[in-house]
Design a protein around this motif. Sequence first.
Motif, PDB file in Angstrom:
ATOM      1  N   ALA A  38       0.940   4.294   6.333  1.00  0.00           N
ATOM      2  CA  ALA A  38       0.985   5.806   6.409  1.00  0.00           C
ATOM      3  C   ALA A  38       2.150   5.639   6.991  1.00  0.00           C
ATOM      4  O   ALA A  38       2.723   6.989   6.952  1.00  0.00           O
ATOM      5  N   ARG A  39       2.651   4.860   8.286  1.00  0.00           N
ATOM      6  CA  ARG A  39       3.599   5.310   9.030  1.00  0.00           C
ATOM      7  C   ARG A  39       5.138   5.084   8.231  1.00  0.00           C
ATOM      8  O   ARG A  39       6.106   5.786   8.571  1.00  0.00           O
ATOM      9  N   GLN A  40       4.869   4.611   7.169  1.00  0.00           N
ATOM     10  CA  GLN A  40       6.148   4.236   6.076  1.00  0.00           C
ATOM     11  C   GLN A  40       6.233   5.399   5.141  1.00  0.00           C
ATOM     12  O   GLN A  40       7.249   5.448   4.436  1.00  0.00           O
ATOM     13  N   LEU A  41       5.216   6.298   5.243  1.00  0.00           N
ATOM     14  CA  LEU A  41       5.251   7.333   4.190  1.00  0.00           C
ATOM     15  C   LEU A  41       5.739   8.530   4.901  1.00  0.00           C
ATOM     16  O   LEU A  41       5.366   8.881   6.099  1.00  0.00           O
ATOM     17  N   PRO A  42       6.361   9.560   4.095  1.00  0.00           N
ATOM     18  CA  PRO A  42       6.861  10.810   4.657  1.00  0.00           C
ATOM     19  C   PRO A  42       5.785  12.023   4.864  1.00  0.00           C
ATOM     20  O   PRO A  42       6.113  12.934   4.878  1.00  0.00           O
ATOM     21  N   PHE A  43       4.556  11.447   5.029  1.00  0.00           N
ATOM     22  CA  PHE A  43       3.394  12.544   5.121  1.00  0.00           C
ATOM     23  C   PHE A  43       2.788  12.217   6.362  1.00  0.00           C
ATOM     24  O   PHE A  43       2.790  10.951   6.934  1.00  0.00           O
ATOM     25  N   GLU A  44       2.041  13.141   6.943  1.00  0.00           N
ATOM     26  CA  GLU A  44       1.157  13.177   8.059  1.00  0.00           C
ATOM     27  C   GLU A  44      -0.171  12.017   7.431  1.00  0.00           C
ATOM     28  O   GLU A  44      -0.565  12.458   6.644  1.00  0.00           O
ATOM     29  N   HIS A  45      -0.423  11.349   8.635  1.00  0.00           N
ATOM     30  CA  HIS A  45      -1.641  10.588   8.392  1.00  0.00           C
ATOM     31  C   HIS A  45      -2.763  10.930   9.096  1.00  0.00           C
ATOM     32  O   HIS A  45      -2.689  11.350  10.447  1.00  0.00           O
ATOM     33  N   PRO A  57       8.702  22.378  11.047  1.00  0.00           N
ATOM     34  CA  PRO A  57       8.726  20.731  11.700  1.00  0.00           C
ATOM     35  C   PRO A  57       7.724  20.058  11.370  1.00  0.00           C
ATOM     36  O   PRO A  57       6.502  20.541  11.696  1.00  0.00           O
ATOM     37  N   GLN A  58       7.739  18.968  11.175  1.00  0.00           N
ATOM     38  CA  GLN A  58       6.414  18.165  11.197  1.00  0.00           C
ATOM     39  C   GLN A  58       6.064  17.408  12.496  1.00  0.00           C
ATOM     40  O   GLN A  58       6.725  16.938  13.151  1.00  0.00           O
ATOM     41  N   PRO A  59       4.949  17.797  12.984  1.00  0.00           N
ATOM     42  CA  PRO A  59       4.595  17.498  14.185  1.00  0.00           C
ATOM     43  C   PRO A  59       4.183  15.711  14.398  1.00  0.00           C
ATOM     44  O   PRO A  59       3.981  15.317  13.437  1.00  0.00           O
ATOM     45  N   THR A  60       4.596  15.353  15.270  1.00  0.00           N
ATOM     46  CA  THR A  60       4.537  14.052  15.546  1.00  0.00           C
ATOM     47  C   THR A  60       3.971  13.794  17.210  1.00  0.00           C
ATOM     48  O   THR A  60       3.860  14.619  17.758  1.00  0.00           O
ATOM     49  N   GLU A  61       3.123  12.682  17.194  1.00  0.00           N
ATOM     50  CA  GLU A  61       2.498  12.338  18.322  1.00  0.00           C
ATOM     51  C   GLU A  61       3.438  12.175  19.605  1.00  0.00           C
ATOM     52  O   GLU A  61       3.083  12.451  20.749  1.00  0.00           O
ATOM     53  N   ASP A  62       4.670  11.501  19.242  1.00  0.00           N
ATOM     54  CA  ASP A  62       5.515  11.130  20.207  1.00  0.00           C
ATOM     55  C   ASP A  62       6.444  12.268  20.786  1.00  0.00           C
ATOM     56  O   ASP A  62       7.162  12.521  21.524  1.00  0.00           O
ATOM     57  N   GLU A  63       6.310  13.593  19.862  1.00  0.00           N
ATOM     58  CA  GLU A  63       7.030  14.599  20.232  1.00  0.00           C
ATOM     59  C   GLU A  63       6.681  15.481  21.394  1.00  0.00           C
ATOM     60  O   GLU A  63       5.487  15.713  21.611  1.00  0.00           O
ATOM     61  N   PRO A  64       7.607  15.883  22.347  1.00  0.00           N
ATOM     62  CA  PRO A  64       7.181  16.378  23.541  1.00  0.00           C
ATOM     63  C   PRO A  64       6.649  17.921  23.409  1.00  0.00           C
ATOM     64  O   PRO A  64       7.286  18.472  22.237  1.00  0.00           O
ATOM     65  N   VAL A 118       3.375  16.731  -0.910  1.00  0.00           N
ATOM     66  CA  VAL A 118       2.190  16.220  -0.065  1.00  0.00           C
ATOM     67  C   VAL A 118       2.173  16.376   1.467  1.00  0.00           C
ATOM     68  O   VAL A 118       3.340  16.164   2.008  1.00  0.00           O
ATOM     69  N   THR A 119       1.313  16.841   2.063  1.00  0.00           N
ATOM     70  CA  THR A 119       1.313  17.368   3.417  1.00  0.00           C
ATOM     71  C   THR A 119       0.597  15.912   4.316  1.00  0.00           C
ATOM     72  O   THR A 119       1.172  15.487   5.307  1.00  0.00           O
ATOM     73  N   THR A 120      -0.555  15.719   3.745  1.00  0.00           N
ATOM     74  CA  THR A 120      -1.212  14.509   4.553  1.00  0.00           C
ATOM     75  C   THR A 120      -1.734  13.455   3.661  1.00  0.00           C
ATOM     76  O   THR A 120      -1.975  13.690   2.524  1.00  0.00           O
ATOM     77  N   CYS A 178       0.779  -1.169   0.007  1.00  0.00           N
ATOM     78  CA  CYS A 178      -0.156   0.002  -0.082  1.00  0.00           C
ATOM     79  C   CYS A 178       0.848   1.251   0.124  1.00  0.00           C
ATOM     80  O   CYS A 178       0.502   2.348  -0.711  1.00  0.00           O
ATOM     81  N   ALA A 179       1.961   1.260   0.802  1.00  0.00           N
ATOM     82  CA  ALA A 179       2.900   2.359   0.886  1.00  0.00           C
ATOM     83  C   ALA A 179       3.590   2.569  -0.382  1.00  0.00           C
ATOM     84  O   ALA A 179       3.808   3.740  -0.909  1.00  0.00           O
TER      85      ALA A 179
END
Length: 583
Positions: free
Chosen positions: A243-250, A470-477, A228-230, A211-212
């Motif tokens: 989606a985790r394997q792609l360089p875009f936000e899911h 910077p691309q926001p991530t869920e794990d980023e403080p 592509v942003t999302t 799929c990726a």
Amino acid sequence: MDKTQEDETVGPLNGKFLYKNNRDGTINKNIVICSFCKKEFSYHRSNSSLTYHLNAKHVQANSSVASVATGSSLRQTKLPEFGKRMSKSTTEKLTNTIAKWVAADCRPISIVEDKGLQEAFQVAASDPTFQLPSRATVMKKVSHIYDDERRDKEELLAVSCHVALTGDHWTSVSNHNYLGVTAHLIDSEWKLKSFALTVRKTVTRHYADACAEQFDAVTKEWQIEKKVTTIGTDSARNMVAAARQLPFEHVPCAAHILQRTITVSLEESSFDTALAKCRKIVGHFKHSPASTEELHQQQTALGQAREPLAQDVSTRWNSTLSMISRYLRNQEAVNATLAQQRHNLATLTNLECEKLQKLEVVLEPCKYVTELLGGDSYVSCSVVLPAICHLNRVMEPTDEDPGYMIKFKTAFLKDLDARKANINIRWLKVATALDQRFKDLKSLHKNERDEVWTWIEEMLRQSEAGLAPPQPTEDEPAAKKSFLLLCSSDSDSDKEELGPLARYKAEPCIRMHECPLEWWAAHAGAYGQLSSLARKYLATPATSVPCERLFSLAGNIIQKKRAALHSDNVNKLVCLSNWLKKT
């Protein structure tokens, strides 16, 4: 001459030619006479020369006689119309129009071979010699139109800095799998554009890696891999992993999440018995035309509209609400019809009907939110958090609620809160802040609001420094809060840098029915990089509904009689239908 002799003189081509009478009263069937100009022709069972004569000398007369013979026209042919033929340029324009019609309205290519359509065009053009283009010609024109429309879409993507995607898989009636991908962007005039990119056939299993790779191939084909942003998909595990394997936000589909929450809440509540009875009653009428007709008669007798009952389907959003609403609206007619029949159905008790009425009330807001989030012609990503906040208020248990409603609402809030953590909450918060309708962030807790503005501040700093945000991530403080920088500073440079953000926060909110893109179109020049962020975040759709609408088009094209369509033709026809209807 008697009737028999008169009939024997009628020659070929439906009486347009007559057999010649000899002097002795016999009929010479080797010579025919044109009924229009009385010219004689040799006849030896071939109509070729006779047809050529009619088309060359008596075009309109030929059409008029044929129409009168078939009863299709009562108008007498006028003299100026004789010999009138459609020009080559008109024929070419008509062929292009037919190709657009076939593509836009999902008509089968073989429609140009229908005799009825052929006759209709001949009558409309007053040219009985007109021939519809062949299937090959129409498909060639469709390819040309596709190429022209694709160039327009490529130019639009080339000048855009940010593009959001939605994608999903679909299986046709011929058991072939297709990947549908749509693009979403805000153009230079602050208009939201949504259109199909591809509907390509896939043959590999839907593993995350495959799929990726498919999504990546689409972005490279359209040369937008760096824009592509999302990417929006449903919450299937393979899609989430891809989606985790792609360089875009899911951004998972919010409508899928909401419907899954409703399903789980119904399973954990006390509505099972009432819904099961309702489904059996509806199924009784859906599977019996005679019972349905009796129901319609009862509806007419009671002064109600004649409408069928609706059966819920687990994969169809809001279908349970539709089933309940139809049943309750026609409950009196249903009971009157069942009272006249012999059946083994268990009817609903008054308590069960009351349960369905209360369930209808709480499901109505869910339907409203689903329809609101499913649009692709207006900004919807920034509506997700306010919509969830609204549902939290609606589903809050009260002292007046019976036990089964408290159980349902509690299960709903618990499940929705658990799923909320997986919908890329940070992206949605930023989008909400950049929507002038919701920039007060009342849908968020007070402690979360300053954090959102800090994120936006940091992205503005990166943009003005010439770096990629910077691309926001869920794990980023969470970034450090800088209240003093946002509100007041002794440094003139800091004031100048944060001026647009402070001024934007001071702007009054617009009304709910107003368009945030129109506001940004009027104020973009005053906010610089902040307007670029708005164009990036507000283009993201809240659901994967846009690409699923492609599958509705594809279902109209790939039917049982057209199951052998080549995948390239499927892609062209589906995309063209989407593009032509958007213009």
